[in-house]
Design an enzyme around this catalytic site. Sequence first.
Site, PDB file in Angstrom:
ATOM      1  N   LYS A 201     -11.679 -29.312 -57.826  1.00 25.79           N
ATOM      2  CA  LYS A 201     -10.608 -30.065 -57.177  1.00 25.79           C
ATOM      3  C   LYS A 201      -9.834 -30.961 -58.141  1.00 25.79           C
ATOM      4  O   LYS A 201     -10.291 -31.267 -59.234  1.00 25.79           O
ATOM      5  CB  LYS A 201     -11.160 -30.837 -55.972  1.00 25.79           C
ATOM      6  CG  LYS A 201     -11.406 -29.852 -54.827  1.00 25.79           C
ATOM      7  CD  LYS A 201     -11.600 -30.465 -53.488  1.00 25.79           C
ATOM      8  CE  LYS A 201     -11.635 -29.321 -52.459  1.00 25.79           C
ATOM      9  NZ  LYS A 201     -12.232 -29.740 -51.201  1.00 25.79           N
ATOM     10  N   ARG A 235     -19.997 -26.314 -51.290  1.00 24.03           N
ATOM     11  CA  ARG A 235     -18.986 -25.241 -51.284  1.00 24.03           C
ATOM     12  C   ARG A 235     -18.435 -25.134 -52.703  1.00 24.03           C
ATOM     13  O   ARG A 235     -17.766 -26.045 -53.173  1.00 24.03           O
ATOM     14  CB  ARG A 235     -17.885 -25.586 -50.279  1.00 24.03           C
ATOM     15  CG  ARG A 235     -16.809 -24.530 -50.140  1.00 24.03           C
ATOM     16  CD  ARG A 235     -15.749 -24.978 -49.142  1.00 24.03           C
ATOM     17  NE  ARG A 235     -14.698 -24.002 -48.998  1.00 24.03           N
ATOM     18  CZ  ARG A 235     -13.673 -23.882 -49.834  1.00 24.03           C
ATOM     19  NH1 ARG A 235     -13.568 -24.693 -50.853  1.00 24.03           N
ATOM     20  NH2 ARG A 235     -12.763 -22.949 -49.640  1.00 24.03           N
TER      21      ARG A 235
HETATM   22  C1  7PJ Z   1     -12.754 -27.323 -48.460  1.00 22.51           C
HETATM   23  C2  7PJ Z   1     -12.741 -26.342 -47.478  1.00 22.51           C
HETATM   24  C3  7PJ Z   1     -13.712 -28.377 -48.369  1.00 22.51           C
HETATM   25  C4  7PJ Z   1     -14.508 -27.313 -46.365  1.00 22.51           C
HETATM   26  C5  7PJ Z   1     -11.165 -25.950 -48.907  1.00 22.51           C
HETATM   27  C6  7PJ Z   1     -10.274 -26.034 -52.235  1.00 22.51           C
HETATM   28  C7  7PJ Z   1      -9.353 -26.188 -51.066  1.00 22.51           C
HETATM   29  N1  7PJ Z   1     -13.614 -26.315 -46.437  1.00 22.51           N
HETATM   30  N2  7PJ Z   1     -11.734 -25.487 -47.767  1.00 22.51           N
HETATM   31  N3  7PJ Z   1     -14.560 -28.315 -47.293  1.00 22.51           N
HETATM   32  N4  7PJ Z   1     -11.770 -27.055 -49.360  1.00 22.51           N
HETATM   33  N5  7PJ Z   1     -15.386 -27.339 -45.348  1.00 22.51           N
HETATM   34  O1  7PJ Z   1     -11.175 -25.203 -52.284  1.00 22.51           O
HETATM   35  O2  7PJ Z   1     -10.037 -26.796 -53.204  1.00 22.51           O
HETATM   36  O3  7PJ Z   1     -13.786 -29.313 -49.165  1.00 22.51           O
HETATM   37  S1  7PJ Z   1      -9.794 -25.175 -49.642  1.00 22.51           S
END
Ligand code: 7PJ
Length: 255
Positions: A201, A235
């Site tokens: 990020k 994640r």
């Molecule tokens: C997240 C997501 C997160 C959850 C994305 C990226 C943007 N879902 N989807 N948590 N981020 N639950 O991967 O930088 O932080 S998309």
Amino acid sequence: MGVVNITPDSFSDGGRYFARDAAIAHARELAAEGADIIDLGGESTRPGAAPVAEEEELARVLPVLEGLGDLCVSVDTRRPAVMAAVLGAGASMINDVQALGAPGAYDAVRESKCAVCLMHMKGEPATMQREPHYDDVVGEVKAFLRGRVAAAEAAGIARERLVIDPGFGFGKTAAHNLTLLKRLDQFADLQVPLLAGLSRKSTIGKLTGRPMGERLAGSLAMALLGLQGGATILRVHEVKETRDVIAVWQAVKAA
Ligand code: 7PJ
């Protein structure tokens, strides 16, 4: 949780996995590296991203999901019609950056036994990074998640199915993200498993000066801090390396 984006404009993969077979192969590689959950996304929610038509989102996600029938697959979507379709096609989890906020979202997931990730976001992806403000970021994000957990339970979705996520980067400055990470342990009293998405990020970019493709070390540091703060689902884009972080952290904890 290993991330597989099926979006041509995805900011981290540049659309490389747009083709069905490439996405399936990537998901299988992440599973082999130790991902317990594959998170499939057909709509980019990165800051400033344009919305994708519902038919297009489904056309991206369903063929890949159908090729991963033996894996535990989460689908990153905000749309109730997409939720219903992917649950019918075998998805195990709905990962909703809008925390089931769309009309009809509860109905779409209620009858299934799927897990649901309720994430905090301030505003909409297109505009959320325009000067987000909080008086007390931890208190406000926590109050929001407490409310969404209660609303989901009231709508007939058992607490055992829920996961919460403070939503790093979703309507938050780098300072907000760092405060949330430092105080992540304060989410424990909500008594719902905690997911943290920090991988690659922009806060890491801000701290290190590194572009997207060079944020692995920063992402691993974030992963360890997430674990220390009580996250039980990370994640991430790089599963193999994150698995090593988890192994080291677990060994120290068990010592
Ligand atoms: C997240 C997501 C997160 C959850 C994305 C990226 C943007 N879902 N989807 N948590 N981020 N639950 O991967 O930088 O932080 S998309």
